[in-house]
Design a protein around this motif. Sequence first.
Motif, PDB file in Angstrom:
ATOM      1  N   VAL A   1      28.596  18.878  13.839  1.00 46.11           N
ATOM      2  CA  VAL A   1      29.050  17.560  14.298  1.00 46.11           C
ATOM      3  C   VAL A   1      28.782  16.554  13.174  1.00 46.11           C
ATOM      4  O   VAL A   1      27.689  16.529  12.602  1.00 46.11           O
ATOM      5  CB  VAL A   1      28.306  17.123  15.581  1.00 46.11           C
ATOM      6  CG1 VAL A   1      28.744  15.725  16.008  1.00 46.11           C
ATOM      7  CG2 VAL A   1      28.545  18.133  16.697  1.00 46.11           C
ATOM      8  N   THR A   2      29.781  15.751  12.865  1.00 47.81           N
ATOM      9  CA  THR A   2      29.645  14.723  11.831  1.00 47.81           C
ATOM     10  C   THR A   2      29.368  13.375  12.481  1.00 47.81           C
ATOM     11  O   THR A   2      30.107  12.950  13.376  1.00 47.81           O
ATOM     12  CB  THR A   2      30.925  14.638  10.972  1.00 47.81           C
ATOM     13  OG1 THR A   2      31.167  15.914  10.369  1.00 47.81           O
ATOM     14  CG2 THR A   2      30.770  13.591   9.877  1.00 47.81           C
ATOM     15  N   LEU A   3      28.296  12.718  12.045  1.00 48.27           N
ATOM     16  CA  LEU A   3      27.912  11.414  12.578  1.00 48.27           C
ATOM     17  C   LEU A   3      27.752  10.419  11.436  1.00 48.27           C
ATOM     18  O   LEU A   3      27.309  10.781  10.340  1.00 48.27           O
ATOM     19  CB  LEU A   3      26.591  11.508  13.351  1.00 48.27           C
ATOM     20  CG  LEU A   3      26.559  12.445  14.563  1.00 48.27           C
ATOM     21  CD1 LEU A   3      25.149  12.521  15.123  1.00 48.27           C
ATOM     22  CD2 LEU A   3      27.529  11.980  15.637  1.00 48.27           C
ATOM     23  N   ASP A   4      28.140   9.180  11.701  1.00 50.74           N
ATOM     24  CA  ASP A   4      27.978   8.109  10.718  1.00 50.74           C
ATOM     25  C   ASP A   4      26.630   7.438  10.965  1.00 50.74           C
ATOM     26  O   ASP A   4      26.452   6.702  11.919  1.00 50.74           O
ATOM     27  CB  ASP A   4      29.117   7.095  10.864  1.00 50.74           C
ATOM     28  CG  ASP A   4      29.111   6.059   9.740  1.00 50.74           C
ATOM     29  OD1 ASP A   4      28.017   5.781   9.197  1.00 50.74           O
ATOM     30  OD2 ASP A   4      30.175   5.538   9.398  1.00 50.74           O
ATOM     31  N   ILE A   5      25.658   7.728  10.118  1.00 52.42           N
ATOM     32  CA  ILE A   5      24.316   7.176  10.260  1.00 52.42           C
ATOM     33  C   ILE A   5      24.028   6.270   9.078  1.00 52.42           C
ATOM     34  O   ILE A   5      23.938   6.725   7.944  1.00 52.42           O
ATOM     35  CB  ILE A   5      23.265   8.296  10.346  1.00 52.42           C
ATOM     36  CG1 ILE A   5      23.549   9.184  11.564  1.00 52.42           C
ATOM     37  CG2 ILE A   5      21.860   7.716  10.421  1.00 52.42           C
ATOM     38  CD1 ILE A   5      22.578  10.307  11.750  1.00 52.42           C
ATOM     39  N   GLY A   6      23.931   4.984   9.374  1.00 51.36           N
ATOM     40  CA  GLY A   6      23.669   4.019   8.307  1.00 51.36           C
ATOM     41  C   GLY A   6      24.782   3.948   7.285  1.00 51.36           C
ATOM     42  O   GLY A   6      24.521   3.717   6.097  1.00 51.36           O
ATOM     43  N   GLY A   7      26.031   4.185   7.729  1.00 52.18           N
ATOM     44  CA  GLY A   7      27.158   4.127   6.808  1.00 52.18           C
ATOM     45  C   GLY A   7      27.354   5.384   5.986  1.00 52.18           C
ATOM     46  O   GLY A   7      28.232   5.435   5.122  1.00 52.18           O
ATOM     47  N   VAL A   8      26.576   6.431   6.275  1.00 48.41           N
ATOM     48  CA  VAL A   8      26.671   7.693   5.540  1.00 48.41           C
ATOM     49  C   VAL A   8      27.102   8.789   6.505  1.00 48.41           C
ATOM     50  O   VAL A   8      26.527   8.937   7.585  1.00 48.41           O
ATOM     51  CB  VAL A   8      25.326   8.064   4.878  1.00 48.41           C
ATOM     52  CG1 VAL A   8      25.431   9.406   4.160  1.00 48.41           C
ATOM     53  CG2 VAL A   8      24.885   6.981   3.920  1.00 48.41           C
TER      54      VAL A   8
END
Length: 503
Positions: free
Chosen positions: A213-220
Amino acid sequence: MRIPLFDDASLMEQTACAPMPSALRPGLFYTAVEQSSVAISITDPNARIVYTNLAFRQLTGYGEPELTGTNHNILSSRQTPKKHYQEMWSTITQGLPWVGQLINQRKNGSLYLAEVSISPIFSADGQIEHFLGMHKDISDSYALMQRLRNQMSLIAAVLNNVPAPVVVLDEHDHIVMDNLAYKTLCADYGGRELLAEMGYPANKAGLAAGERVTLDIGGVQRVFGLNIWQLAEVNEEVSRYFSDVAPPRTLVTLIDDSESQRQRAQQRLERLKHKLVSGKLLAAIRESLDAAMVQLSGPLNMLAAARRLSLDGALHPGLDAAWQEGQQALARLQACRPSLEQEESDFWSIGDLLKDLSDLYQPRVRDLGELQWRCEPEMLLGFGQRHQILASLSLWLDRCLILANERPASPLIITLHAYSQDNAFFFALRDNLSLHPVHNAVPTQTFTMPGHGMELRLIQTLIGNHQGMIDLHTQAEGGTLLTLRLPLPARLFRHPVMTGESE
């Protein structure tokens, strides 16, 4: 000598009579207290001991003569804080019961932790006459509880020092324990529960099977997977005391696969670059050989005409030899032309192709301007040799970057639009770089300088290999528009994804 609990009458008679407690003789109560397994003491209002039972004497190690008439503080170890005693006395002197823990000392000097319950005993006129104390040695259970706490602290310390996020779930998939890494990750994700955002437990089976799963954490963009283990649990519920069947617990470890995914993506881009370079090189070699064949064809045609015009029908030896050598040279050039059929024609996602192109060129375009792309519809499919089509688009972007470096006055803007229409799919490439209008068939001599035509000739070669067409012209608002038209197989003309229609 054992004191009988009942009179000489039979037990059945006593049971049938069912006497009220007040009717039972006082000896019964004395015997019950004396033989009780609970340590019991009775003091006067000044805490002088007036009675202790056998369990009390065994617990403390003192004999009855040593205890009777002695102040109850004989058991004091000086380890219990004074305010604890003050609270106790304040409570019981108000006629209220008190329950608490005291660190007591036996006759032999050993300490034990006592759970003490003290109740005032009132006289007929309501005055406090005595205090009844019941004592229980809880040293072993306290030590066990402390060991458990130490184990929990140790487990928490170990988990918090594990760099991977770890959580423990109950049978309802609720989190009962998590470590610092998981808490930090959730905080970085805006305070949201990371497992839920990953689709757990709704997609438990897929995640257990290895889905990422791809998550956007802190813009990354970060990629996570899960490792899931079932834990053997000890039952804690009173209702399951005899069955000892514990509800299942689950240990979940989050795997940050971001770096591995980045490395795999980088390796894939490197392989893609290699294929593009190879494809461009083959197209350039083929184009160069075609140009040489065209140049050689002119003199050969003149030699052939001269042979036909020979008046006496006799061929000049030198003329005939030159023509023969020219034909052989032309045949050798033809044999050296590399084949453009480097892969099987197949279906592929146009959106994925444009993303690959963007990943390859964004680092190069970023310093000069911007590259934007869109595919309508998103699920649009293309057909043909994917790497050749990608190489064609790449060649035009190479041309844009060359011109942008030569004219750095304004930021470079490139937009790439893919769509389907009239039994074909199209790529429309717009930029803000000027070029004279040119349509379809372009005279070779028009494009002779590197970056000003060679790319277009190679694109023509690759697109021509797909029976496609190109169109290039200057836009009214400035810049150029290159359109590549590629046909679809006839059997797919009505396919909704191929035609750009929704199903």
